[in-house]
Design an enzyme around this catalytic site. Structure first.
Site, short mmCIF file in Angstrom:
data_model
loop_
_atom_site.label_atom_id
_atom_site.label_comp_id
_atom_site.label_asym_id
_atom_site.label_seq_id
_atom_site.Cartn_x
_atom_site.Cartn_y
_atom_site.Cartn_z
N LYS A 235 0.88 -1.18 0.00
CA LYS A 235 0.00 0.00 0.00
C LYS A 235 0.91 1.23 0.00
CE LYS A 235 -1.65 2.89 2.24
NZ LYS A 235 -1.59 4.38 1.96
N GLU B 20 9.55 1.40 10.86
CA GLU B 20 10.61 2.40 10.70
C GLU B 20 9.91 3.76 10.78
OE1 GLU B 20 14.32 0.69 10.45
OE2 GLU B 20 13.64 2.74 10.58
N CYS C 271 14.27 10.47 7.00
CA CYS C 271 14.15 10.20 8.43
C CYS C 271 15.51 10.30 9.12
CB CYS C 271 13.58 8.83 8.65
SG CYS C 271 14.65 7.61 7.92
N GLU D 241 10.27 16.64 15.16
CA GLU D 241 10.73 16.40 13.79
C GLU D 241 10.19 17.46 12.84
OE1 GLU D 241 9.07 13.07 11.54
OE2 GLU D 241 11.12 12.43 11.29
N1 LIG Z 1 12.14 5.79 9.78
C1 LIG Z 1 12.13 5.96 8.47
O1 LIG Z 1 12.90 5.33 7.72
C2 LIG Z 1 11.14 6.91 7.85
C3 LIG Z 1 10.24 7.64 8.62
N2 LIG Z 1 9.34 8.51 8.02
C4 LIG Z 1 8.46 9.33 8.85
O2 LIG Z 1 7.10 9.37 8.27
C5 LIG Z 1 6.62 10.73 8.28
C6 LIG Z 1 6.38 11.19 6.90
O3 LIG Z 1 5.84 10.16 6.14
P1 LIG Z 1 4.25 9.98 6.03
O4 LIG Z 1 3.99 9.17 4.80
O5 LIG Z 1 3.53 11.28 6.14
O6 LIG Z 1 3.88 9.12 7.29
P2 LIG Z 1 2.46 8.48 7.60
O7 LIG Z 1 2.65 7.64 8.78
O8 LIG Z 1 1.36 9.45 7.60
O9 LIG Z 1 2.18 7.53 6.33
C7 LIG Z 1 3.05 6.45 6.06
C8 LIG Z 1 2.21 5.35 5.41
O10 LIG Z 1 1.41 4.76 6.42
C9 LIG Z 1 0.04 4.79 6.02
N3 LIG Z 1 -0.77 4.86 7.22
C10 LIG Z 1 -0.91 5.93 8.04
N4 LIG Z 1 -1.71 5.59 9.07
C11 LIG Z 1 -2.09 4.29 8.89
C12 LIG Z 1 -2.93 3.35 9.59
N5 LIG Z 1 -3.56 3.71 10.72
N6 LIG Z 1 -3.10 2.10 9.10
C13 LIG Z 1 -2.47 1.73 7.95
N7 LIG Z 1 -1.67 2.56 7.23
C14 LIG Z 1 -1.48 3.82 7.71
C15 LIG Z 1 -0.05 6.01 5.13
O11 LIG Z 1 -1.19 5.98 4.31
P3 LIG Z 1 -1.73 7.36 3.65
O12 LIG Z 1 -1.64 7.10 2.18
O13 LIG Z 1 -3.15 7.48 4.11
O14 LIG Z 1 -0.87 8.48 4.11
C16 LIG Z 1 1.25 5.87 4.34
O15 LIG Z 1 1.12 4.92 3.31
C17 LIG Z 1 7.66 11.53 8.98
O16 LIG Z 1 7.34 11.54 10.36
C18 LIG Z 1 8.95 10.73 8.81
O17 LIG Z 1 9.88 10.91 9.83
C19 LIG Z 1 9.26 8.66 6.66
C20 LIG Z 1 10.16 7.95 5.89
C21 LIG Z 1 11.17 7.08 6.41
O1 LIG Z 2 13.51 6.05 5.07
C1 LIG Z 2 14.30 7.02 5.01
O2 LIG Z 2 14.00 8.21 5.00
C2 LIG Z 2 15.75 6.67 4.80
O3 LIG Z 2 15.96 5.39 5.37
C3 LIG Z 2 16.00 6.61 3.29
O4 LIG Z 2 15.02 5.78 2.64
C4 LIG Z 2 15.66 5.17 1.51
C5 LIG Z 2 17.07 5.66 1.52
O5 LIG Z 2 17.96 4.73 1.04
C6 LIG Z 2 17.31 5.97 2.94
O6 LIG Z 2 18.37 6.84 3.18
#
Ligand SMILES: NC(=O)C1=CN([C@@H]2O[C@H](COP(=O)(O)OP(=O)(O)OC[C@H]3O[C@@H](n4cnc5c(N)ncnc54)[C@H](OP(=O)(O)O)[C@@H]3O)[C@@H](O)[C@H]2O)C=CC1
Ligand SMILES: O=C(O)[C@@H](O)[C@@H]1OC[C@H](O)[C@H]1O
Length: 493
Positions: free
Chosen positions: A185, A260, A294, A395
């Site tokens: 998804k 993650e 992230c 963040e």
């Molecule tokens: N640790 C890491 O590697 C990473 C962390 N992040 C973090 O994510 C945030 C930004 O990304 P963002 O996409 O907005 O994050 P979200 O958590 O809003 O969305 C991530 C995914 O999860 C889905 N989702 C959200 N809530 C639910 C639920 N209750 N049940 C099932 N699926 C759900 C979203 O669907 P929908 O399409 O509805 O949004 C989307 O596909 C930032 O906080 C960033 O730090 C981002 C990338 C990497």
């Molecule tokens: O999830 C992130 O934001 C990072 O882990 C990023 O995602 C894919 C890249 O290879 C990573 O640096």
């Protein structure tokens, strides 16, 4: 500028946006749709259908069926299919990069790099083709005791919007190599690249049903997927809020959930650091992907003796960056992924100024007609920030860098460890003993010393505290797609 039309009838996307369900493209829009917006100018570039619970069920049932045959194929055979995918990613790199630039907003050069990163995730999975999949444990004569890896079955993958191609590969490649099926998804902000990858995988020989791609809202389509009775494991990358909701939604099923989540990476520069390197890396680690990574440098702690020179030099570097349309040759920084994200970051920035932060450069939407539409935000450097301010603790996920001076090692370690998250941290010092001490004392799953990322596919991208559960990449990330069976056999009396 290259056209931004996506479903133009040629290439991987074809002419009609559709969910990829059990090997066929289903354009049914009766369950709703999402407009995909180009963040560079706010125009709608595609409208994708939402997958209903019935479509989710069809995808999961097909996955369960395809997985039974897939797990019977040898690791060498699975690796050959994944190798065809890896090669095809290279063949379609330009097309995938353009889709990324249009739907996510990252510069074309970075988008090509992301496709290369996706290939590396497949390459690591392929490296498991000669993997020992279990062990015979010495026991009594005439008896055997084995512990053997087995696939989990059907995996649900929930993707974020910041690296839609790389994180698709980061989850799909190991899941398939381990013998599973997977239903993906993508984020509603960046679904198109996942739909392109669905076609690419099918053309590369991934059996129909083994991978499906379902668009829709996380709390609706995503929830229907992760709570489906035949989904045996969930892997999600995204916000801490989303991760919490997923844990709650799947708790009754007692299945593994790998998360993650968000970060707040401290970038710590000691008085003996190589300042040229620290300035360059601190700026790059903030502005990469417009700060939407992230692992980004979310707050820089710089020793008080270097503070003013550091601020002057980073302000210079930030002011020299001109955001442009990601498809423009030479683009080094694009917009944020969506207007909602620009508004969020601008609000955090305005609150920081109200709390006493000083804007050294940037501060809002760049001036000029080119920036009137779209999610544009100038690289912004903030001084006058203290470690207790929200901008130093929450963040940002955008091109805004707060700088905090510090005097002692104890002070900065305490500040860095004081947030609820613990994903990535950076330490710049020439003192080996100090760098080893900090690696021990920083409460983060990933620590970089005198260097920045990205992560290596053979590493382990793991968040501590509310930054996640489990992790991705390497042997440990691969292991989460497996379960084990222990067998006892008496073959002689
Ligand atoms: N640790 C890491 O590697 C990473 C962390 N992040 C973090 O994510 C945030 C930004 O990304 P963002 O996409 O907005 O994050 P979200 O958590 O809003 O969305 C991530 C995914 O999860 C889905 N989702 C959200 N809530 C639910 C639920 N209750 N049940 C099932 N699926 C759900 C979203 O669907 P929908 O399409 O509805 O949004 C989307 O596909 C930032 O906080 C960033 O730090 C981002 C990338 C990497
Ligand atoms: O999830 C992130 O934001 C990072 O882990 C990023 O995602 C894919 C890249 O290879 C990573 O640096």
């Amino acid at each position: 500028m290259t056209s931004t039309a996506l479903f133009a009838g040629d290439g991987l996307l074809g002419s009609t946006p559709a969910n990829f369900v059990a090997g066929t493209f289903d354009p049914d829009t009766s369950y709703g749709t999402t407009d995909v917006v180009n963040p560079s100018d706010g125009t709608v570039v595609a409208t994708v259908p939402h997958a209903s619970p019935e479509v989710v069920d069809r995808a999961v049932q097909a996955a369960a069926t395809a997985q039974k045959a897939w797990e019977k194929r040898s690791h060498l055979d699975r690796a050959a299919v994944l190798e065809a995918v890896r090669v095809s990613l290279g063949d379609h790199a330009e097309e995938l990069a353009r889709i990324l630039a249009v739907e996510q907003g990252k510069p074309l050069a970075d988008a090509l790099g992301e496709v290369g990163g996706a290939q590396n995730f497949f390459d690591f999975a392929i490296s498991q083709k000669y993997r020992a999949v279990g062990e015979m444990v010495a026991t009594d004569p005439g008896h055997s005791l084995q512990v053997r890896e087995t696939p989990i079955g059907v995996v649900a993958a929930i993707l974020p919007w910041n690296f839609p191609v790389a994180i698709f590969a980061r989850k799909v490649a190991p899941a398939l190599m381990a013998g599973n099926a997977i239903v993906v998804k993508p984020s509603g902000l960046t679904p198109v690249s996942a739909l392109a990858l669905a076609r690419l995988l099918q053309e590369a020989g991934v059996p129909d049903g083994l991978v499906s791609v379902l668009c829709g809202n996380g709390r609706d389509t995503g929830n229907a997927l992760i709570t489906h009775k035949d989904v045996g494991m969930v892997t999600m990358t995204g916000s801490t809020r989303g991760g919490r909701e997923i844990i709650k939604a799947t708790a009754d099923k007692i299945i593994p959930v790998s998360l993650e989540l968000g970060g707040k990476a401290p970038f710590i520069i000691f008085e003996d650091a190589d300042l040229d390197l620290a300035v360059q890396d601190a700026a790059d680690a903030r502005l990469w992907n417009s700060g939407q990574v992230c692992t980004c440098n979310e707050v820089t702690y710089v020793h008080e003796s270097l503070h003013d020179e550091f601020v002057r030099r980073v302000a210079e570097r930030f002011a020299a960056v001109t955001p442009t349309n990601p498809l423009t040759p030479g683009c080094t920084m694009g917009p944020l992924v969506a207007e909602r994200e620009r508004v969020k970051v601008q609000s955090m920035l305005d609150d920081a100024v109200a709390a006493g932060a000083v804007v050294e450069t940037g501060g809002g939407r760049p001036e000029g007609a080119d920036y009137a539409d779209g999610a544009w935000l100038a690289p912004t450097l903030l001084s006058g920030v203290t470690s207790d301010m929200d901008i130093a603790r929450e963040e940002i996920f955008g091109p805004v860098l707060p700088v905090v001076p510090f005097a002692t090692e104890d002070e900065v370690v305490a500040a860095a460890n004081s947030t609820d998250v613990g994903l990535t941290a950076y330490v710049y010092t020439k003192d080996l003993a100090r760098s080893m001490r900090l690696m021990d004392e920083l409460e983060f799953g990933e620590v970089y010393v005198n260097q920045v990322g990205p992560e290596k596919p053979q590493g382990f991208h793991t968040g501590w505290k509310t930054s996640g559960l489990g992790g991705d990449d390497g042997a440990h990330g691969y292991d989460k797609y497996l379960r084990r069976k222990t067998t006892y056999v008496r073959y002689a009396r």
